[in-house]
Design an enzyme around this catalytic site. Sequence first.
Site, PDB file in Angstrom:
ATOM      1  CD  GLU A 521      -2.739  -1.334  -0.080  1.00  0.00           C
ATOM      2  OE1 GLU A 521      -2.862  -0.366  -0.865  1.00  0.00           O
ATOM      3  OE2 GLU A 521      -3.191  -2.461  -0.344  1.00  0.00           O
ATOM      4  CG  HIS A 524      -0.730   1.047  -4.443  1.00  0.00           C
ATOM      5  ND1 HIS A 524      -0.526   0.705  -5.760  1.00  0.00           N
ATOM      6  CD2 HIS A 524      -1.458   0.037  -3.901  1.00  0.00           C
ATOM      7  CE1 HIS A 524      -1.093  -0.471  -6.003  1.00  0.00           C
ATOM      8  NE2 HIS A 524      -1.656  -0.906  -4.892  1.00  0.00           N
ATOM      9  CD  GLU A 581      -3.073  -3.017  -7.230  1.00  0.00           C
ATOM     10  OE1 GLU A 581      -2.489  -3.527  -6.253  1.00  0.00           O
ATOM     11  OE2 GLU A 581      -3.820  -2.033  -7.134  1.00  0.00           O
ATOM     12  CG  ASP A 585       2.027  -7.532  -5.544  1.00  0.00           C
ATOM     13  OD1 ASP A 585       1.486  -7.119  -4.499  1.00  0.00           O
ATOM     14  OD2 ASP A 585       1.439  -8.241  -6.389  1.00  0.00           O
TER      15      ASP A 585
HETATM   16 ZN    ZN Z   1      -2.780  -2.547  -4.504  1.00  0.00          ZN
END
Ligand code: ZN
Length: 681
Positions: A521, A524, A581, A585
């Site tokens: 998160e 991001h 995403e 990761d």
């Molecule tokens: Zn995410």
Amino acid sequence: MKLILCSVFLTTAIFAADDASTTPAPATSASGVDLGAMDTHINPCKNFYQYACGTWRKDHAIPSDQSRWGRFNELAERNLTIERQILEKAETPSPDRSAVEQKIGDYYESCMNEPAIEAKGVEPITPALKQIDALSSKDELAKELVHLQDYGIRALFGFYVRPDDKNASQEIAIVDQGGLGLPDRDYYLKTDPRSTQLRTEYEKHVAAMLTLLAKAEGKDGADAEAEAKTVLTIETALAKASLDRVARRNPDNTYHKMTVDQLALLTPDFEWKEFIATVGIPPIQSLNVAVPDFMKALNSTIGDTSLADLKTYLKWHVLTADADLLPAAFEQEHFHFYDHILNGTAEMPLRWKRCARATDRALGEALGQEFVKVAFSGPSREKALQLVGEIESEMHKDIETATWMTPDTKKQAFEKLRLVENKIGYPQKWRDYSSVNVVRDNYFADALAAREFEIHRNFNKIGKPVDKAEWGMTPPTVNAYYSPSMNNINFPAGILQPPFYNPKADDAVNYGAIGVVVGHELTHGFDDQGRRYDGEGNLRDWWTAEDGAAFEKRANCIADEYSGFSPTEGVKLNGKLTLGENAADNGGIHLAYMALMDRLAGHVMAKKDGLTPEQQFFLGFAQIWCENATPQSMRARAMTDPHSPGQFRVNGTVQNMPEFREAFSCKAGDPMVSADACRVW
Ligand SMILES: [Zn+2]
């Protein structure tokens, strides 16, 4: 590889075994790694995902009411069972019921009362349908769409309120592309056999729903097939004018602030001024017209379509939006297309599950209040906050040591990082639903009251400062998110449970699980989308041209890597759609790994279950993603889901990490050792 032994590890562990979490942790091993999930016949350097999850995947067939079954889903089902217990207690009338229990209990009871729903038939939607029938000219379309907004029906376009991308402390009205019945524009436009077949199925579904309606109204439904073609024609025109998901990932592509007069020029045949003045927002000077070309095409669509056909289209949208509030025949037909055909789910979930989820959607922070009382303890919050702090300081180090970034951009990145806010568990202040009138045995009225409340709560934000304390997920949700415009990371109580956060597991496992989620998160905020916003949440380019180009080059490496993955036969992942995403990761696992290494520094750790702490970390990470999914849902997700399937979240990530290679003694040339490893963060 270092072999470390640490005697103080258990007592100083951030996730100590005496934590008062109410969810029993599975006693799978000494370390917390789920040994029973692994397939140790597989070489971890050949296919780490299968090594970590092979036996779990073999032993866990997809339940008939799911299209995908993984550790997320297992936890979501556990949380749902807790919600059921809360709701079944709350639905029994008693003088001791609190106001919150009355709302959620009666809502759930109304939903569970299927005979009452059957007895009403289509009567609840009759007023909306009659109003559509009564339209005498296209000039009345704006008035009608205002009316439908109250029903929670967004036909022809989307309209909502969000923080202004370029003035993040203020809310702005947004008019956006929309009005489709299929999940994405590509479903209307792709010409491969599967897409063509799905369109045929969709047309059949629209016809079936319109036939059900006609029969309920005492008509024969002879026009339903022709009407379904009409719906397809209108929606295809809207789809053609819609931006695709990859283009929408760049927020500059969906930011076009203009006056209502300017909007009216794009769609002269639609009474925008009337719509804006009456839809229920405070007066505005300007708004964000996300996709101006869509608004131009909307004008042609309205012009090219007869009033009778527009009425058919609007009726279809009433039917599909309300399908789960209507008698079983409508709900089953809706399930048949959206869940069975599109996603491969075999059977409809039991009523209690549908009703618990519906209550969560409608009154989520009321149900959430009760949920956290039984499922989230104080120490969980403190420990999560401590972990978040550790991960954030690793991000600081990561930026500091990034060789590809110049000092000017680093300074800005540090400032953004400093301003990130952390929200754990549940809101400080609960949403007040006292104005939502919930009565027993009238499900449609209850659902409508909750929708109207939510729509007007959203509309009324106009003119007020952005409330960063607000949550975009309900507390029982097994998920987490980063908000670019608020620059905060949010972890609902629902995800701070085993196997993400397992009080009985060692730190190595928890850092691999919830630690990577936290790192994900936070990353991001600095992925291909998040990096376009500054620390205040404004869409502003704070990168030097040189650093921006260096970022893009590194990000493209990840996009290319994931574009090579195939989740099911004949389907490739879209590396540009999943870039944010995948970058999160890859960055998240680095941050969590570095945090664990700092925690272990100076201590010599013994193996547990025959696994070093480093191996436990990677297994803790991989086992979060053990899952099975239907081929249909794999296809659907490849088109619309910005997340890669579990298999690639794991293998795509570890093959970029020298630390993984070292932990499992992999060699150059092994499939889990990338010759051209990608690295952004
Ligand atoms: Zn995410």
